[in-house]
Design a protein around this motif. Structure first.
Motif, mmCIF file in Angstrom:
data_model
loop_
_atom_site.group_PDB
_atom_site.id
_atom_site.type_symbol
_atom_site.label_atom_id
_atom_site.label_comp_id
_atom_site.label_asym_id
_atom_site.label_seq_id
_atom_site.Cartn_x
_atom_site.Cartn_y
_atom_site.Cartn_z
ATOM 1 N N CYS A 1 2.876 -23.065 22.617
ATOM 2 C CA CYS A 1 3.847 -23.131 21.520
ATOM 3 C C CYS A 1 3.258 -23.889 20.336
ATOM 4 N N GLU A 2 3.077 -23.191 19.233
ATOM 5 C CA GLU A 2 2.625 -23.858 18.016
ATOM 6 C C GLU A 2 3.715 -24.807 17.517
ATOM 7 N N HIS B 1 -2.823 -29.845 21.161
ATOM 8 C CA HIS B 1 -2.617 -30.048 19.725
ATOM 9 C C HIS B 1 -3.277 -29.070 18.782
ATOM 10 N N GLY C 1 7.113 -27.855 20.691
ATOM 11 C CA GLY C 1 5.847 -27.675 20.007
ATOM 12 C C GLY C 1 4.691 -28.311 20.757
ATOM 13 N N HIS C 2 3.546 -27.646 20.662
ATOM 14 C CA HIS C 2 2.293 -28.080 21.272
ATOM 15 C C HIS C 2 2.351 -28.176 22.787
ATOM 16 N N ILE D 1 -4.430 -24.791 17.623
ATOM 17 C CA ILE D 1 -4.198 -23.355 17.757
ATOM 18 C C ILE D 1 -5.185 -22.680 18.716
ATOM 19 N N ARG E 1 1.738 -18.426 21.442
ATOM 20 C CA ARG E 1 0.464 -17.723 21.601
ATOM 21 C C ARG E 1 0.275 -17.427 23.088
ATOM 22 N N SER F 1 3.512 -26.056 14.151
ATOM 23 C CA SER F 1 3.570 -25.949 12.687
ATOM 24 C C SER F 1 3.080 -24.554 12.298
ATOM 25 N N ARG G 1 4.542 -21.167 13.865
ATOM 26 C CA ARG G 1 5.245 -21.655 15.070
ATOM 27 C C ARG G 1 5.488 -20.535 16.075
ATOM 28 N N THR H 1 -6.027 -23.597 21.549
ATOM 29 C CA THR H 1 -5.721 -23.983 22.923
ATOM 30 C C THR H 1 -5.660 -22.799 23.878
#
Length: 162
Positions: free
Chosen positions: A49-50, A23, A80-81, A25, A58, A52, A55, A27
């Motif tokens: 995967c971000e 959850h 996401g996440h 960034i 990373r 928000s 997006r 991570t």
């Protein structure tokens, strides 16, 4: 409307894959540190995967091929996440407990070297992982010989006392 898809993961020869949900960034960097500390000599790629902001996917790791492949897998899942780890020179059993203790890790869906499909739900908002298909369905129940073989294998590879 919800559309479901089975996304086949790309798994390089000799690699294991771990997929989970998180959850935050930081991570990718936190998982990098966890893997390096849990299994010296490990080779890996991480894609996160971000959900928000910009997006973005990373990417971290110490092996370019595993980084690129984990990023492709994450892009194909597009949830996401979600994080995707590809690793060599270590096994999931070497890192899973440390990974699950990471404060931002919510769940681990799988850790495997088997052929893998990720079951994804697609809505108007985006994608989410429903579950995974790890390997193949059972072909039978083990016999006495299979039990003996399993126990011998665990001792041969050093996971049980002789």
């Amino acid at each position: 409307m919800v559309e479901t898809m089975a996304i086949t993961m790309e798994l390089p020869e000799g690699a294991n894959i771990i997929i989970g949900q998180t959850h935050f960034i930081k991570t990718a960097e936190d998982i990098y540190e966890i893997l390096i500390n849990a299994a010296p000599g490990i080779k890996f790629g991480i894609a996160f995967c971000e959900a928000s902001g910009p997006r973005l996917i990373r990417i971290e790791g110490n092996d370019d091929h595993l980084k690129e492949t984990s990023a492709r897998n994450a892009k194909n899942i597009a949830a996401g996440h979600t994080f995707v780890i590809l690793m060599k020179e270590a096994y999931p059993i070497n890192v899973l407990n440390a990974l699950k203790l990471c404060p931002e890790v919510c769940t681990v869906f799988c850790a495997t070297a088997n052929p893998l499909q990720v079951i994804v739900a697609k809505t108007a908002q985006g994608n989410g992982i429903i579950g995974v298909v790890d390997g193949y369905s059972p072909a039978g129940t083990e016999t006495e010989k299979d039990i003996l073989d399993r126990r011998q294998l665990l001792r041969k590879i050093g996971y049980k006392l002789p």
